[in-house]
Enzyme design. Structure first.
Site, PDB file in Angstrom:
ATOM      1  N   LYS A   7       0.865  -1.207   0.161  1.00 24.60           N
ATOM      2  CA  LYS A   7      -0.097   0.008   0.061  1.00 24.60           C
ATOM      3  C   LYS A   7       0.846   1.089  -0.100  1.00 24.60           C
ATOM      4  O   LYS A   7       1.607   1.723   1.005  1.00 24.60           O
ATOM      5  CB  LYS A   7      -0.922  -0.002   1.127  1.00 24.60           C
ATOM      6  CG  LYS A   7      -1.835   1.001   1.371  1.00 24.60           C
ATOM      7  CD  LYS A   7      -1.772   2.026   2.305  1.00 24.60           C
ATOM      8  CE  LYS A   7      -2.382   3.164   2.682  1.00 24.60           C
ATOM      9  NZ  LYS A   7      -1.946   4.282   1.858  1.00 24.60           N
TER      10      LYS A   7
ATOM     11  N   GLU B  27       9.020   0.210  11.196  1.00 25.91           N
ATOM     12  CA  GLU B  27      10.056   1.144  11.165  1.00 25.91           C
ATOM     13  C   GLU B  27       9.231   2.573  11.184  1.00 25.91           C
ATOM     14  O   GLU B  27       8.544   2.782  10.367  1.00 25.91           O
ATOM     15  CB  GLU B  27      10.649   1.297   9.635  1.00 25.91           C
ATOM     16  CG  GLU B  27      11.422  -0.213   9.273  1.00 25.91           C
ATOM     17  CD  GLU B  27      12.972  -0.112   9.995  1.00 25.91           C
ATOM     18  OE1 GLU B  27      13.212   0.769  10.698  1.00 25.91           O
ATOM     19  OE2 GLU B  27      13.472  -1.120   9.847  1.00 25.91           O
TER      20      GLU B  27
ATOM     21  N   GLU C 285       8.197  14.466  17.351  1.00 31.04           N
ATOM     22  CA  GLU C 285       8.898  14.572  16.074  1.00 31.04           C
ATOM     23  C   GLU C 285       8.289  15.632  15.269  1.00 31.04           C
ATOM     24  O   GLU C 285       7.029  15.479  14.963  1.00 31.04           O
ATOM     25  CB  GLU C 285       8.719  13.047  15.424  1.00 31.04           C
ATOM     26  CG  GLU C 285       9.330  13.209  14.127  1.00 31.04           C
ATOM     27  CD  GLU C 285       9.012  11.665  13.314  1.00 31.04           C
ATOM     28  OE1 GLU C 285       7.855  11.077  13.627  1.00 31.04           O
ATOM     29  OE2 GLU C 285       9.730  11.059  12.756  1.00 31.04           O
TER      30      GLU C 285
ATOM     31  N   CYS D 222      12.903  10.069   9.087  1.00 31.90           N
ATOM     32  CA  CYS D 222      12.624   9.596  10.523  1.00 31.90           C
ATOM     33  C   CYS D 222      14.198   9.512  10.910  1.00 31.90           C
ATOM     34  O   CYS D 222      14.247   9.810  12.369  1.00 31.90           O
ATOM     35  CB  CYS D 222      12.612   8.243   9.974  1.00 31.90           C
ATOM     36  SG  CYS D 222      13.364   7.328   8.961  1.00 31.90           S
TER      37      CYS D 222
HETATM   38  P1  NAD Z   1       1.871   7.846   8.643  1.00 36.10           P
HETATM   39  O1  NAD Z   1       2.096   6.731   9.899  1.00 36.10           O
HETATM   40  O2  NAD Z   1       0.621   8.695   8.920  1.00 36.10           O
HETATM   41  O3  NAD Z   1       1.218   6.926   7.357  1.00 36.10           O
HETATM   42  C1  NAD Z   1       2.345   5.953   6.821  1.00 36.10           C
HETATM   43  C2  NAD Z   1       1.342   5.034   6.055  1.00 36.10           C
HETATM   44  O4  NAD Z   1       0.192   4.431   6.827  1.00 36.10           O
HETATM   45  C3  NAD Z   1       0.769   5.676   4.866  1.00 36.10           C
HETATM   46  O5  NAD Z   1       0.849   4.978   3.626  1.00 36.10           O
HETATM   47  C4  NAD Z   1      -0.848   5.972   5.344  1.00 36.10           C
HETATM   48  O6  NAD Z   1      -1.916   5.932   4.470  1.00 36.10           O
HETATM   49  C5  NAD Z   1      -0.767   4.524   6.260  1.00 36.10           C
HETATM   50  N1  NAD Z   1      -1.647   4.600   7.155  1.00 36.10           N
HETATM   51  C6  NAD Z   1      -2.459   5.423   7.859  1.00 36.10           C
HETATM   52  N2  NAD Z   1      -3.053   5.155   8.848  1.00 36.10           N
HETATM   53  C7  NAD Z   1      -3.208   3.806   8.762  1.00 36.10           C
HETATM   54  C8  NAD Z   1      -3.989   3.005   9.404  1.00 36.10           C
HETATM   55  N3  NAD Z   1      -4.922   3.059  10.322  1.00 36.10           N
HETATM   56  N4  NAD Z   1      -3.950   1.677   8.953  1.00 36.10           N
HETATM   57  C9  NAD Z   1      -3.084   1.321   7.924  1.00 36.10           C
HETATM   58  N5  NAD Z   1      -2.202   2.152   7.347  1.00 36.10           N
HETATM   59  C10 NAD Z   1      -2.350   3.283   7.529  1.00 36.10           C
HETATM   60  O7  NAD Z   1       3.272   8.551   8.325  1.00 36.10           O
HETATM   61  P2  NAD Z   1       3.501   9.735   7.384  1.00 36.10           P
HETATM   62  O8  NAD Z   1       3.011  10.895   7.881  1.00 36.10           O
HETATM   63  O9  NAD Z   1       3.017   9.188   5.919  1.00 36.10           O
HETATM   64  O10 NAD Z   1       5.245   9.504   7.509  1.00 36.10           O
HETATM   65  C11 NAD Z   1       5.878  10.006   8.258  1.00 36.10           C
HETATM   66  C12 NAD Z   1       6.194   8.970   9.476  1.00 36.10           C
HETATM   67  O11 NAD Z   1       6.786   7.865   8.980  1.00 36.10           O
HETATM   68  C13 NAD Z   1       7.247   9.787  10.546  1.00 36.10           C
HETATM   69  O12 NAD Z   1       6.860   9.550  11.740  1.00 36.10           O
HETATM   70  C14 NAD Z   1       8.591   9.130  10.276  1.00 36.10           C
HETATM   71  O13 NAD Z   1       9.338   9.256  11.000  1.00 36.10           O
HETATM   72  C15 NAD Z   1       8.237   7.890   9.782  1.00 36.10           C
HETATM   73  N6  NAD Z   1       9.153   6.923   8.991  1.00 36.10           N
HETATM   74  C16 NAD Z   1      10.070   5.915   9.533  1.00 36.10           C
HETATM   75  C17 NAD Z   1      11.040   5.613   8.740  1.00 36.10           C
HETATM   76  C18 NAD Z   1      11.872   4.676   9.478  1.00 36.10           C
HETATM   77  O14 NAD Z   1      12.591   3.965   8.801  1.00 36.10           O
HETATM   78  N7  NAD Z   1      12.120   4.159  10.764  1.00 36.10           N
HETATM   79  C19 NAD Z   1      11.189   5.729   7.370  1.00 36.10           C
HETATM   80  C20 NAD Z   1      10.404   6.944   6.774  1.00 36.10           C
HETATM   81  C21 NAD Z   1       9.397   7.402   7.520  1.00 36.10           C
END
Ligand code: NAD
Length: 497
Positions: A187, A261, A398, A296
């Protein structure tokens, strides 16, 4: 005019409609709904993707389940070979896909998107090379017992990625999950689906139908449907800690293994002997300013030894002020835009909160101007807060924007305690010539990845992942692939007559 008030502009680059990949077919959502993809460089609509829901996820999981047995039974090296071919086919398409990425998520083409696309090719080659390494072990019991383990794929993996580095993060799920014999339903993020779908189009020229499926839509709709689907044998999620918690909850309902992650609020510790220009450059890279801090691993808490505090901060501000924030597609831009309006407002709220703290010093940046050419998109200049206390909101949550908090420190134990005083544990950076201090500190930091005297990105082969609430599991490496995408089976055979 304030970006929040402006309306969508006419698209200079229009990509059009892109579909989901299900069972080898490019398809619209079952109910025919679409989601607009907005470019943050000028807020124009550049295309649409299907608004997938539970019915679409069900089709994708069914296709992946159907494809699983034959894919699992293919020779691992043959699966690896397909990824080498995919990498070769992606190479001539790199520039096109990197531009698409800059258009949809606002990262600067020169400093970020080209490198991210190069990473995809490299990752496919890396995992193609280690495809045959899913080896088991045997235990020397006695002459008549053969006791050995096999590593087997889980089945259908459900993977979810965010928008900030969608190509890199998708490649890190697609390649290791598939070369180990799993099939996949991926997804993609609603804010940056197009570049990943472009990569999937090339993958699909080489893969059997149903092995790779890519669904688009909102997290609360298609994402929830994926984490809830009974046909999913393994969940792999990259995104925020809040949603990661939800994914884990869904996995726990069916005891599905989950890799996470998640977010971070990583420390950078600068010792008194490191008041030097190369360290300033390194901390800027570590803060991921070239990605507007939307990383991240961003080292967003900058602990400066009090003896060099003023001098280092001065150099940092001078260097950051010289960065060019501009159109992500412009070769001159060092930094592009924040990904979308929601994130722009979120970062602005944090900055307003920081400005309101008594005793804070806004050393650079602040709330973006309300007028000027950069108000056509979600542009945000580098922002540096000085005199920050480690317990303020801007230092503990964050922000995911180009905002760094400088915090003075006196004593090594005290700075380690402050650095670890967070629920996150993703990355850390230590800057000093004193090897003993560097390694003492690196070993004391509660983080999955610590860099000493460098601020670069992850390298293939490193087992990367978080401590504490920054995640579970490792990616980027052979070990990460084995742990995340295979399960051990033990076979005990009596050879006696
Ligand atoms: P997010 O958690 O809002 O969304 C990530 C993904 O999850 C998107 O595809 C979103 O549509 C999906 N999603 C949202 N709600 C969901 C649910 N209830 N069930 C299933 N899927 C759902 O994060 P974001 O704002 O897109 O990205 C930023 C975050 O990602 C930051 O916290 C960042 O630190 C983290 N991140 C971590 C890493 C790592 O390697 N640790 C890498 C990149 C980003």
């Amino acid at each position: 005019m304030n970006p929040q008030q402006q309306t969508t502009t006419e698209a200079e680059y229009f990509v059009g409609d892109e579909q989901m990949l299900i069972a080898g077919e490019w398809t619209a959502a079952c109910d025919g709904e679409w989601i607009d993809v907005e470019s943050p460089r000028d807020r124009s609509i550049i295309g649409r993707v299907p608004r997938g829901r539970a019915e679409d996820v069900d089709k994708a999981v069914t296709a992946a389940r159907r494809a699983f047995p034959a894919w699992r039974d293919l020779r691992p090296r043959d699966r690896g070979d397909l990824f080498r071919k995919i990498a070769d086919a992606l190479e001539p398409e790199q520039e096109r896909i990197a531009r698409l990425l800059s258009l949809e998520n606002g990262n600067a083409l020169r400093t970020q998107s080209r490198g991210e696309m190069q990473f995809v090719v490299d990752a496919f080659r890396y995992f193609s090379g280690v495809a045959g390494e899913a080896k088991g072990e045997s235990i020397p019991l006695n002459a008549t017992i053969l006791d050995y383990s096999r590593r087997e794929p889980h089945g259908v993996v459900g993977a979810i990625v965010p928008w900030n580095a969608p190509l890199m993060l998708s490649a890190l799920k697609i390649a290791p999950a598939l070369v180990t014999g799993n099939t996949l339903v991926l997804k993609v993020a609603e804010d940056a689906p197009l570049a990943v779908l472009a990569v999937a189009r090339i993958c699909q020229q080489f893969l059997p139908e149903g092995v790779l499926n890519v669904v688009t839509g909102y997290g609360t709709e298609v994402g929830e449907a994926l984490t809830s689907h009974p046909g999913i044998a393994k969940l792999s999620f990259t995104g925020s800690t809040a949603v990661g918690r939800r994914v884990m909850e869904k996995g726990s309902e069916r005891i599905v293994p989950v890799s996470l992650e998640l977010g971070g609020k990583s420390p950078q510790i600068v010792f008194s002997d490191a008041d030097e220009d190369w360290v300033v450059e390194g901390t800027i890279a570590g803060m991921r300013f070239f990605r507007q801090g939307q990383s991240c691993t961003a080292g967003s808490r900058l602990f400066l030894h009090e003896s060099i505090y003023e001098s280092f901060l001065g150099k940092l501000v001078d260097r950051l002020a010289a960065l060019k924030v501009g159109d992500p597609l412009d070769e001159a831009s060092d930094m592009g835009t924040i990904v979308n309006r929601k994130q722009f407002e979120r970062v602005s709220d944090y900055v307003s909160d920081g400005i309101a703290q008594p005793g804070v010093e806004v050393a650079l940046g602040g709330i973006p101007p309300l007028e000027g050419p950069l108000t056509r998109g979600y542009y945000f200049q580098p922002t540096v807060f000085g005199g920050v206390s480690n317990d303020w909101r801007i230092a503990s949550e964050e922000i995911f924007g180009p905002v760094v908090c400088a915090i003075p420190w006196k004593d090594e134990d005290e700075v380690v305690r402050m650095a670890n005083d967070t629920s996150y544990g993703l990355a850390g950076f230590v800057w000093t010539h004193d090897l003993g201090a560097a390694l003492r500190t690196a070993h004391s930091l509660e983080a999955g990845w610590v860099q000493v005297n460098q601020g670069g990105g992850q390298v293939l082969g490193q087992s990367y992942g978080g401590f504490k609430q920054s995640g579970i599991g490792r990616e980027f490496s052979l070990e990460g692939m084995l742990d995340s995408y295979t399960q051990r089976k033990h076979v005990s055979v009596n050879l006696g007559r």
